[in-house]
Write a protein that holds these residues in place. Structure first.
Motif, PDB file in Angstrom:
ATOM      1  N   GLN A  27       0.554   4.168   2.421  1.00 15.83           N
ATOM      2  CA  GLN A  27       0.843   3.997   3.851  1.00 15.83           C
ATOM      3  C   GLN A  27       2.324   4.231   4.180  1.00 15.83           C
ATOM      4  O   GLN A  27       2.771   3.969   5.303  1.00 15.83           O
ATOM      5  CB  GLN A  27       0.388   2.599   4.302  1.00 15.83           C
ATOM      6  N   HIS A  83       0.890  -1.172   0.000  1.00 10.77           N
ATOM      7  CA  HIS A  83       0.000   0.000   0.000  1.00 10.77           C
ATOM      8  C   HIS A  83       0.921   1.213   0.000  1.00 10.77           C
ATOM      9  O   HIS A  83       1.350   1.661   1.081  1.00 10.77           O
ATOM     10  CB  HIS A  83      -0.873   0.019   1.246  1.00 10.77           C
ATOM     11  N   GLU A 124      -7.196 -12.455   7.075  1.00  8.40           N
ATOM     12  CA  GLU A 124      -5.938 -11.964   7.658  1.00  8.40           C
ATOM     13  C   GLU A 124      -5.947 -12.134   9.179  1.00  8.40           C
ATOM     14  O   GLU A 124      -4.948 -12.537   9.763  1.00  8.40           O
ATOM     15  CB  GLU A 124      -5.761 -10.488   7.270  1.00  8.40           C
ATOM     16  N   ARG A 157     -10.946  -3.251  -1.678  1.00 11.07           N
ATOM     17  CA  ARG A 157     -10.011  -3.351  -0.543  1.00 11.07           C
ATOM     18  C   ARG A 157     -10.161  -4.696   0.176  1.00 11.07           C
ATOM     19  O   ARG A 157      -9.212  -5.450   0.272  1.00 11.07           O
ATOM     20  CB  ARG A 157     -10.250  -2.213   0.444  1.00 11.07           C
ATOM     21  N   TRP A 188      -6.266  -0.550  13.694  1.00 14.46           N
ATOM     22  CA  TRP A 188      -5.124   0.013  12.966  1.00 14.46           C
ATOM     23  C   TRP A 188      -5.615   0.751  11.712  1.00 14.46           C
ATOM     24  O   TRP A 188      -5.163   1.861  11.410  1.00 14.46           O
ATOM     25  CB  TRP A 188      -4.158  -1.123  12.627  1.00 14.46           C
ATOM     26  N   ASP A 235       3.627  -5.803   2.288  1.00 12.38           N
ATOM     27  CA  ASP A 235       2.395  -5.176   2.799  1.00 12.38           C
ATOM     28  C   ASP A 235       2.689  -3.853   3.505  1.00 12.38           C
ATOM     29  O   ASP A 235       2.028  -3.497   4.478  1.00 12.38           O
ATOM     30  CB  ASP A 235       1.614  -6.126   3.725  1.00 12.38           C
TER      31      ASP A 235
HETATM   32  N1  GUN Z   1      -7.186  -5.236   5.132  1.00 13.96           N
HETATM   33  C1  GUN Z   1      -7.885  -4.246   4.541  1.00 13.96           C
HETATM   34  N2  GUN Z   1      -7.122  -3.177   4.309  1.00 13.96           N
HETATM   35  C2  GUN Z   1      -5.897  -3.474   4.760  1.00 13.96           C
HETATM   36  C3  GUN Z   1      -4.662  -2.767   4.777  1.00 13.96           C
HETATM   37  O1  GUN Z   1      -4.541  -1.622   4.349  1.00 13.96           O
HETATM   38  N3  GUN Z   1      -3.606  -3.429   5.323  1.00 13.96           N
HETATM   39  C4  GUN Z   1      -3.705  -4.686   5.809  1.00 13.96           C
HETATM   40  N4  GUN Z   1      -2.640  -5.273   6.328  1.00 13.96           N
HETATM   41  N5  GUN Z   1      -4.855  -5.363   5.799  1.00 13.96           N
HETATM   42  C5  GUN Z   1      -5.936  -4.777   5.279  1.00 13.96           C
END
Ligand code: GUN
Ligand code: ZN
Length: 433
Positions: free
Chosen positions: A79, A76, A232, A201, A93, A319
């Protein structure tokens, strides 16, 4: 322009080391890579290629190890300026750090500033291709592709679509997600080295209508990649279940809307159900391992060994900025540690392959980047395997290339990156743009 002959150590993979072990790689302590018109023209020993190409300009990297430039399959770039933000897990976060930062990309000048900063940072780490999320602002996509074009880099990216569970100012809708993505795809996909990636996203921030619209766009452009996040973190999986009560599992929230396919890239993929694993493999989708992120945000331990054994396509990625580093060396080290925690020691051959050809395969680009094969684009990184006193003293004891390389994988940083070439042009050291 005469061709350029790069001399140094070389490592070339005949096949995946996950299939064939370290014997998949051939190491030459005095190898050569001939570069002509931005492509790799020949590969061989220094002696053979020097004799065959007496007119070539010679760049002797000494003991430097010449590899394909690193490929980072999930980042990203917006970021960049908030990397290493303390103390939160995924959902908090995103809300605390990520969304406020991404809001700033409504200003095209900010997007341009960060895009250039980001690409220069990753080049210094030896990364020559990234696949990036942008923000909901179309200008954030233009900024990254323009910065990549100025540097000659092969970059993949897309507008990040969100129409719920995100703050005002960071939401589009089903129609604008489709229209903006379509217009950006028309502008950028296949222009020079740019590839457009359709980018919802993740299912918590898209309504079913938006997922459906992006599924329709992908059906119109099946040659494009589609990237998103999958399973995740445990809390996130539970949230998806409550948002999509009809879905069989998280993957089904994509599958039901046409967002599962062989050109799909699913980031993280840690907490997978058996059905999700089977479906990902059946359709030939890629999953992307982001180990520094998974430790940093506290997400879990990716099953590299099991997924590779089952025949999944797996990429490796930083990431950034959920990940805590821009460096693929650091990312390989983190992948090693995560696999160790699951009882499997990844071989240095597997780690290097993941950061080059493996990631390129995830992006369906292995015929252009990620290898030193003649015909490939000449994106190269040269590693100094003795870049610090700590690494040098360990590498001095090495009895083969793997023992010489592993200390740099585990302890190396941008000081180990002695040169970077993009389409044959030297970017590091030197001014990138
Ligand atoms: N899941 C949705 N958006 C994000 C992101 O920006 N970073 C991460 N690590 N997981 C996500
Ligand atoms: Zn991500």
């Amino acid at each position: 322009m005469p061709p350029t002959l790069h001399l140094g150590q070389t490592l070339v993979f005949d096949t995946s080391p996950f299939a064939a072990g370290p014997a998949a790689a051939r190491h030459l302590s005095r190898g050569a890579v001939l570069v002509e018109d931005g492509r790799i023209a020949a590969l061989g020993t220094a002696q053979d290629l020097s004799a065959a190409h007496p007119g070539a300009r010679v760049v002797d990297h000494g003991d430097g190890l010449i590899l394909p430039g690193f490929v980072d399959a999930h980042v990203h770039y917006p970021q960049t300026a908030m990397i290493a933000s303390w103390g939160k897990r995924l959902i908090d976060w995103l809300n605390t750090y990520t969304f406020p930062e991404e809001m700033r990309f409504g200003d095209p000048a900010h997007a341009t500033n960060i895009a250039g900063r980001y690409l220069d940072l990753v080049l210094a780490e030896g990364t020559t291709t990234v696949c990036s999320y942008c923000t909901i602002h179309p200008g954030s996509v233009d900024a990254l592709f323009e910065a990549a074009e100025a540097r000659g880099m092969r970059v993949l990216a897309g507008k990040t679509c969100m129409d719920r569970n995100a703050p005002e100012g960071l939401r589009d809708d089903a129609r604008t997600a489709y229209d903006d993505s379509k217009a950006l795809l028309a502008r950028w996909h296949g222009r020079g080295r740019a590839s457009y990636v359709i980018t919802p996203r993740f299912s918590p921030t898209s309504t079913p209508e938006q997922l459906d619209a992006l599924g329709a766009l992908w059906a119109e452009h099946p040659d494009c990649l589609m990237q998103t996040h999958l399973s995740e973190q445990v809390d996130e999986v539970a949230w998806v279940r409550s948002l999509f009560p009809e879905a069989r599992d998280y993957l089904d929230t994509y599958e039901a809307f046409g967002l599962l396919g062989p050109n799909g890239l699913y980031g993280h993929a840690i907490h997978l159900e058996p059905r999700e694993r089977d479906r990902l493999r059946e359709v030939g989708a890629a999953v992307v391992h982001c180990p520094t992120s998974n430790s940093f945000i506290g997400s879990g331990l990716f099953d590299m060994d099991g997924l590779m054994r089952d025949g999944h396509r797996v990429g490796l990625a930083t990431d950034t900025g959920g990940g805590s580093s821009f460096s693929m060396l650091h990312t390989m080290a983190a992948a090693y540690e995560v696999a160790q925690l699951r009882g499997r020691a990844l071989h240095p051959a597997e780690l290097i392959w993941l950061a080059t050809e493996g990631a390129a395969r995830a992006l369906r680009l292995e015929d252009r980047i990620g290898t030193l094969a003649p015909g490939s684009e000449a994106d190269l990184v040269v590693l100094d395997l003795a870049s610090t006193p700590a690494i040098a003293q360990r590498a001095a004891r090495a009895e083969d290339i793997w023992e010489a390389l592993f200390p740099t994988i585990m302890m190396g940083d941008d000081r180990a990156v002695s040169a970077v070439y993009v389409a044959g042009r030297q970017m590091v050291p030197g001014s990138a743009a």
